[in-house]
Design an enzyme around this catalytic site. Structure first.
Site, mmCIF file in Angstrom:
data_model
loop_
_atom_site.group_PDB
_atom_site.id
_atom_site.type_symbol
_atom_site.label_atom_id
_atom_site.label_comp_id
_atom_site.label_asym_id
_atom_site.label_seq_id
_atom_site.Cartn_x
_atom_site.Cartn_y
_atom_site.Cartn_z
ATOM 1 N N ARG A 230 85.814 31.108 81.525
ATOM 2 C CA ARG A 230 84.583 31.782 80.717
ATOM 3 C C ARG A 230 83.118 31.189 81.106
ATOM 4 N NH1 ARG A 230 88.035 34.853 79.363
ATOM 5 N NH2 ARG A 230 88.825 35.176 77.346
ATOM 6 N N ASP A 254 84.285 34.555 88.563
ATOM 7 C CA ASP A 254 84.898 35.752 87.671
ATOM 8 C C ASP A 254 84.119 36.069 86.529
ATOM 9 O OD1 ASP A 254 86.558 38.222 87.938
ATOM 10 O OD2 ASP A 254 87.844 37.161 86.296
ATOM 11 N N GLU A 259 77.376 37.417 80.901
ATOM 12 C CA GLU A 259 78.072 38.651 81.277
ATOM 13 C C GLU A 259 77.950 39.790 80.443
ATOM 14 O OE1 GLU A 259 81.864 36.790 82.044
ATOM 15 O OE2 GLU A 259 82.946 38.320 80.663
ATOM 16 N N HIS A 291 84.714 39.751 85.892
ATOM 17 C CA HIS A 291 85.646 39.509 85.006
ATOM 18 C C HIS A 291 86.814 40.406 85.144
ATOM 19 C CE1 HIS A 291 86.046 37.263 80.805
ATOM 20 N NE2 HIS A 291 87.335 37.572 81.412
HETATM 21 P P1 NAI Z 1 96.284 27.616 77.797
HETATM 22 O O1 NAI Z 1 95.946 27.832 76.342
HETATM 23 O O2 NAI Z 1 97.649 28.076 78.271
HETATM 24 O O3 NAI Z 1 95.638 26.488 78.738
HETATM 25 C C1 NAI Z 1 94.343 25.728 78.545
HETATM 26 C C2 NAI Z 1 94.581 24.617 78.675
HETATM 27 O O4 NAI Z 1 93.252 23.905 78.531
HETATM 28 C C3 NAI Z 1 95.382 23.760 77.771
HETATM 29 O O5 NAI Z 1 96.204 23.050 78.575
HETATM 30 C C4 NAI Z 1 94.384 22.778 76.982
HETATM 31 O O6 NAI Z 1 95.178 21.606 76.548
HETATM 32 C C5 NAI Z 1 93.238 22.756 77.877
HETATM 33 N N1 NAI Z 1 91.895 22.369 77.303
HETATM 34 C C6 NAI Z 1 91.557 22.480 75.945
HETATM 35 N N2 NAI Z 1 90.432 21.945 75.626
HETATM 36 C C7 NAI Z 1 90.124 21.141 76.791
HETATM 37 C C8 NAI Z 1 89.067 20.328 77.127
HETATM 38 N N3 NAI Z 1 87.866 20.290 76.185
HETATM 39 N N4 NAI Z 1 88.900 20.037 78.432
HETATM 40 C C9 NAI Z 1 89.803 20.164 79.240
HETATM 41 N N5 NAI Z 1 91.024 21.139 78.996
HETATM 42 C C10 NAI Z 1 91.058 21.580 77.908
HETATM 43 O O7 NAI Z 1 95.260 29.063 78.323
HETATM 44 P P2 NAI Z 1 95.418 29.881 79.822
HETATM 45 O O8 NAI Z 1 96.149 31.060 79.581
HETATM 46 O O9 NAI Z 1 95.949 28.864 80.848
HETATM 47 O O10 NAI Z 1 93.995 30.463 79.950
HETATM 48 C C11 NAI Z 1 92.971 29.364 80.257
HETATM 49 C C12 NAI Z 1 91.828 30.187 80.093
HETATM 50 O O11 NAI Z 1 91.461 31.389 81.005
HETATM 51 C C13 NAI Z 1 91.329 30.849 78.732
HETATM 52 O O12 NAI Z 1 90.822 30.117 77.756
HETATM 53 C C14 NAI Z 1 90.447 32.114 79.132
HETATM 54 O O13 NAI Z 1 89.057 31.636 78.689
HETATM 55 C C15 NAI Z 1 90.649 32.294 80.655
HETATM 56 N N6 NAI Z 1 91.091 33.680 81.039
HETATM 57 C C16 NAI Z 1 90.434 34.225 81.858
HETATM 58 C C17 NAI Z 1 90.939 35.771 82.369
HETATM 59 C C18 NAI Z 1 90.032 36.497 83.372
HETATM 60 O O14 NAI Z 1 90.426 37.518 83.276
HETATM 61 N N7 NAI Z 1 89.133 35.898 83.818
HETATM 62 C C19 NAI Z 1 91.949 36.032 81.676
HETATM 63 C C20 NAI Z 1 92.758 35.220 80.957
HETATM 64 C C21 NAI Z 1 92.297 33.908 80.566
#
Ligand code: NAI
Length: 343
Positions: A230, A254, A259, A291
């Site tokens: 994000r 990305d 944005e 994105h």
């Molecule tokens: P997920 O929920 O599987 O993993 C997120 C990880 O971040 C977890 O291990 C969590 O413990 C950790 N986390 C939470 N708070 C934190 C903090 N303060 N400091 C460090 N780590 C922390 O999520 P996933 O599926 O891996 O997605 C990650 C991010 O990717 C999403 O939140 C979303 O913002 C972004 N995303 C971007 C896309 C794009 O098209 N550019 C598409 C899909 C997701």
């Protein structure tokens, strides 16, 4: 089940039409984003389907609620654009927690490789029959250290990809996974040791501007920053200063914190007002994609399938596993029992 689908794009519609027919859902596609001005379009619909740059603040939630809308179906994983606390007691929110971690992790590596080997420069040169190599030198990834922030679904796929390249992986996560074979370090150590840093954590109050001037000051000279999570995880002004000072070697973005008024639209014939973005894009060592990390056929199909199944579960069974918790706003670490509703 009638759903008003906001910010509809040509690549979304076929997948959702197909799933709608299969699940008995009527989607009405609106090109416009959901905002305070467009929320009334949802009048007479049971739910709305929204994406990352739709506005779902308190005013929009009140309007949707007044229109009789009972469900906000996010067709994405992140929900930082929703005022969850305001939703509590008014409107339910479901999301697509995972659709293809591979799509996003592979895009992160594609950006890293492109920037490192100057593919974006080489492509333009050879199009113009300029076959010189000066200025195109990269580094071997093999043996370099990559710091991964956030080791959830996407972060772990990215870690596997990096290991395939022979990179040393270190990671930081607020909730480290046990027995995952990941070398967790403190954020400070990650900043100090990494040649490349890739962000895979959600945007929360904790992570807003996680990469700011102070963090950049702790990093190695020439560090590459990759953000497919994000935009607001990075203070864009601080990043720009870091690049101008030659501290940051490259930025692969990305996502961008401002944005929402720009991405997914064509501004090629316009004067873009955002000076920070314009300056970043003008840098030879910055790559911006709009994105698009999620944008694979598999991800689009999974997004449509899960969204349709979320909508059916909610309206038919009254419960949905992918409902967001309004109290803590955190699915994975929520104390709410599975199959229990917040309200
Ligand atoms: P997920 O929920 O599987 O993993 C997120 C990880 O971040 C977890 O291990 C969590 O413990 C950790 N986390 C939470 N708070 C934190 C903090 N303060 N400091 C460090 N780590 C922390 O999520 P996933 O599926 O891996 O997605 C990650 C991010 O990717 C999403 O939140 C979303 O913002 C972004 N995303 C971007 C896309 C794009 O098209 N550019 C598409 C899909 C997701």
């Amino acid at each position: 089940m009638k759903i008003a689908f906001f910010d509809a794009k040509p690549y979304d519609i076929p997948h959702f039409e197909e799933c709608g027919a299969a699940y008995g859902i009527t989607f009405k596609f609106f090109e416009t984003k959901l905002t305070e001005d467009t929320a009334n379009l949802a009048n007479g619909f049971d739910g709305v389907c929204v994406f990352v740059n739709d506005t779902v603040n308190a005013a929009v939630i009140d309007r949707l609620s007044a229109c009789g809308v009972r469900l906000i179906a996010l067709r994405c994983a992140g929900f930082n654009n929703i005022d969850l606390q305001h939703c509590f007691g008014r409107i339910h929110v479901v999301r697509v927690p995972a659709y293809s971690p591979y799509a996003v992790a592979e895009h992160a590596m594609a950006l890293l490789l492109t920037c490192n080997r100057r593919i974006h420069k080489a492509y333009i040169r050879t199009k113009d029959f300029n076959f010189r190599l000066d200025g195109l030198t990269g580094v071997d990834l093999h043996g370099k250290t990559v710091g991964v922030i956030g080791t959830g679904k996407i972060g772990r796929v990215f870690i596997d990809i990096c290991r395939g390249f022979g990179m040393q992986v270190i990671a930081y996560d607020k909730f480290p996974a046990e027995n995952a074979g990941i070398d967790y370090v403190s954020l400070e150590e990650l900043f100090a040791r990494s040649d490349f840093i890739s962000l895979h954590c959600p945007l929360t109050e904790d992570t807003y501007h996680l990469i700011n001037a102070d963090a950049i000051a702790q990093m190695k000279k020439g560090v590459y920053l990759i953000n497919t999570s994000r935009g607001a995880l990075i203070d864009a002004e601080a990043l720009l200063e870091g690049i101008k000072a030659r501290k940051v070697g490259a930025a692969c973005l990305d996502v961008y914190e401002e944005e929402s008024d720009l991405f997914f639209e064509d501004f090629s014939g316009h004067i873009v007002e955002d000076d920070t973005l314009a300056r970043l894009i003008s840098m030879p060592n910055v790559i911006v994609t709009s994105h698009q990390a999620f944008l694979t056929q598999e991800a689009l199909q999974n997004i449509a399938d899960t969204t349709a199944s979320n909508i059916v579960s909610f309206f038919r069974d009254g419960i949905c596993d992918n409902e967001v918790c309004y109290k803590c706003g955190n699915i994975d670490h929520c104390r709410k029992k599975r199959k229990e509703k917040c309200f």
